[in-house]
Design a protein around this motif. Structure first.
Motif, mmCIF file in Angstrom:
data_model
loop_
_atom_site.group_PDB
_atom_site.id
_atom_site.type_symbol
_atom_site.label_atom_id
_atom_site.label_comp_id
_atom_site.label_asym_id
_atom_site.label_seq_id
_atom_site.Cartn_x
_atom_site.Cartn_y
_atom_site.Cartn_z
ATOM 1 N N SER A 103 0.811 -1.208 0.000
ATOM 2 C CA SER A 103 0.000 0.000 0.000
ATOM 3 C C SER A 103 0.850 1.267 0.000
ATOM 4 O O SER A 103 0.348 2.354 -0.240
ATOM 5 C CB SER A 103 -0.933 0.013 1.223
ATOM 6 O OG SER A 103 -1.795 -1.097 1.201
ATOM 7 N N THR A 104 2.133 1.084 0.324
ATOM 8 C CA THR A 104 3.080 2.201 0.289
ATOM 9 C C THR A 104 4.380 1.703 -0.328
ATOM 10 O O THR A 104 4.641 0.496 -0.370
ATOM 11 C CB THR A 104 3.384 2.751 1.701
ATOM 12 O OG1 THR A 104 4.092 1.741 2.441
ATOM 13 C CG2 THR A 104 2.121 3.143 2.441
ATOM 14 N N ASN A 132 -2.152 3.198 -4.011
ATOM 15 C CA ASN A 132 -1.149 3.914 -3.226
ATOM 16 C C ASN A 132 -1.880 4.749 -2.177
ATOM 17 O O ASN A 132 -2.441 5.806 -2.485
ATOM 18 C CB ASN A 132 -0.326 4.806 -4.161
ATOM 19 C CG ASN A 132 0.794 5.545 -3.467
ATOM 20 O OD1 ASN A 132 0.819 5.646 -2.250
ATOM 21 N ND2 ASN A 132 1.716 6.080 -4.248
ATOM 22 N N PHE A 140 -0.389 2.403 -8.056
ATOM 23 C CA PHE A 140 1.000 2.712 -8.408
ATOM 24 C C PHE A 140 1.231 2.578 -9.911
ATOM 25 O O PHE A 140 1.944 3.373 -10.518
ATOM 26 C CB PHE A 140 1.953 1.752 -7.678
ATOM 27 C CG PHE A 140 2.111 2.026 -6.215
ATOM 28 C CD1 PHE A 140 3.031 2.950 -5.763
ATOM 29 C CD2 PHE A 140 1.329 1.352 -5.277
ATOM 30 C CE1 PHE A 140 3.191 3.195 -4.398
ATOM 31 C CE2 PHE A 140 1.481 1.590 -3.916
ATOM 32 C CZ PHE A 140 2.411 2.520 -3.481
ATOM 33 N N SER A 146 4.877 7.189 -10.006
ATOM 34 C CA SER A 146 4.760 6.277 -8.874
ATOM 35 C C SER A 146 5.258 4.881 -9.234
ATOM 36 O O SER A 146 5.855 4.188 -8.394
ATOM 37 C CB SER A 146 3.319 6.222 -8.351
ATOM 38 O OG SER A 146 2.429 5.764 -9.339
ATOM 39 N N VAL A 150 8.371 3.130 -7.034
ATOM 40 C CA VAL A 150 8.302 1.871 -6.299
ATOM 41 C C VAL A 150 9.339 0.881 -6.826
ATOM 42 O O VAL A 150 9.967 0.147 -6.048
ATOM 43 C CB VAL A 150 6.870 1.283 -6.325
ATOM 44 C CG1 VAL A 150 6.490 0.775 -7.695
ATOM 45 C CG2 VAL A 150 6.734 0.174 -5.290
#
Length: 301
Positions: A103-104, A132, A140, A146, A150
């Motif tokens: 999630s992050t 995200n 993402f 993004s 990642v």
């Protein structure tokens, strides 16, 4: 046989036929149906840093020529995988590849880092179709920035083969593919599920508890092949193609479009022996057309 061997980064596959994450459990669930050692690889179900219960029911729905799912990455977390699942998988004579979700960015990196020292896990597949949470829930994989971020973060802590699974829910998938290639991805896999929805006309409400879900199965194949072909003409790293494969003929289409290897997903639910049948079909096709090596077919349309 040597003519079927495929290299994905530093990952050597005995053949190009693999099974897709989320459709094959951890592999052992299918051992009564097929010889797992005959596969080029098994992508195990999505694994996250912490345990997840998944979404509320109902979270699956049948559609014409496919299915919708909103399972929500239900799993017991990476530490449980390392301590309980990995010991069951490490002696299977094929490549076991873990699908990593988060999630992050920090979740992705930490989850990947905890898999680095597992000798029998030679690669991971990043599922960048996850929302995200720090950016308002946008996946993402739908943003060049993004997606790049990642992959860069995971690449910095993970030194084995890094495969990035691309979302089809974008305007131009090649821009995402080029971004992750630039940040160190060894390969891309595509496509993940398409965003879809189904309505119960009697209850006048969505079938899925989450309203929308991921569409997979034979119905998505033409979209997947188009995206593989576009991506093949945009990047230099290998492509693992998937999306609606239900026969060896489908697999050949993906390879001709630009896939170095393929994953079979939803059709495992229909026919748990489909992966072996696809492998046999590919071999027979190569014999019929006197193809010296499987790589000679990649992108040859």
């Amino acid at each position: 046989m040597d003519k079927l061997k495929v290299n994905i980064g530093n990952l050597e596959l005995k053949n190009p036929v693999m099974t897709a994450s989320g459709t094959f459990g951890y592999g052992v669930e299918y051992s009564d149906f097929i010889d797992l050692s005959k596969l080029g690889g098994i992508f195990v179900k999505g694994t996250t840093l912490h345990a997840r219960q998944g979404n509320a029911y109902p979270r699956m729905a049948e559609t014409p020529a496919g299915m919708l799912n909103a399972v929500g990455l239900q799993n017991k977390g990476v530490d449980y995988f390392v301590s309980h699942i990995y010991p069951e998988l490490k002696d299977i004579d094929t490549n076991i590849i873990v699908n990593v979700s988060g999630s992050t960015i920090e979740d992705y990196a930490e989850c990947a880092a905890r898999l680095t020292d597992l000798d029998k896990i030679p690669a991971i597949e990043l599922n960048i179709s996850c929302p995200n949470v720090k950016e308002g829930g946008m996946a993402f994989g739908t943003s060049v920035c993004s997606a790049a971020e990642v992959v860069k973060a995971v690449r910095s802590v993970y030194n084995k083969t890094l495969i990035v699974k691309l979302s089809p829910n974008v305007t131009d998938i090649t821009e995402i593919a080029k971004a992750v290639e630039a940040e160190g991805a060894d390969a891309v896999s595509l496509i993940n599920t398409l965003l879809g929805m189904s309505i119960d006309i009697n209850k006048r409400k969505p079938v899925l508890s989450t309203i929308t879900g991921g569409l997979s199965g034979p119905c998505v194949k033409p979209v997947a092949i188009r995206m593989v072909w576009q991506t093949y003409n945009a990047i230099k790293i290998p492509i693992i193609g998937m999306g609606g494969i239900s026969s060896w003929q489908d697999a050949i289409e993906f390879i001709l479009a630009g896939s170095s290897a393929i994953q079979i997903g939803t059709y495992n639910f229909i026919d748990p022996t489909i992966s072996e049948k696809v492998l046999i079909g590919i071999q027979q096709y190569m014999e019929k057309y006197k193809v010296t090596h499987i790589s000679d077919l990649v992108g040859q349309i």
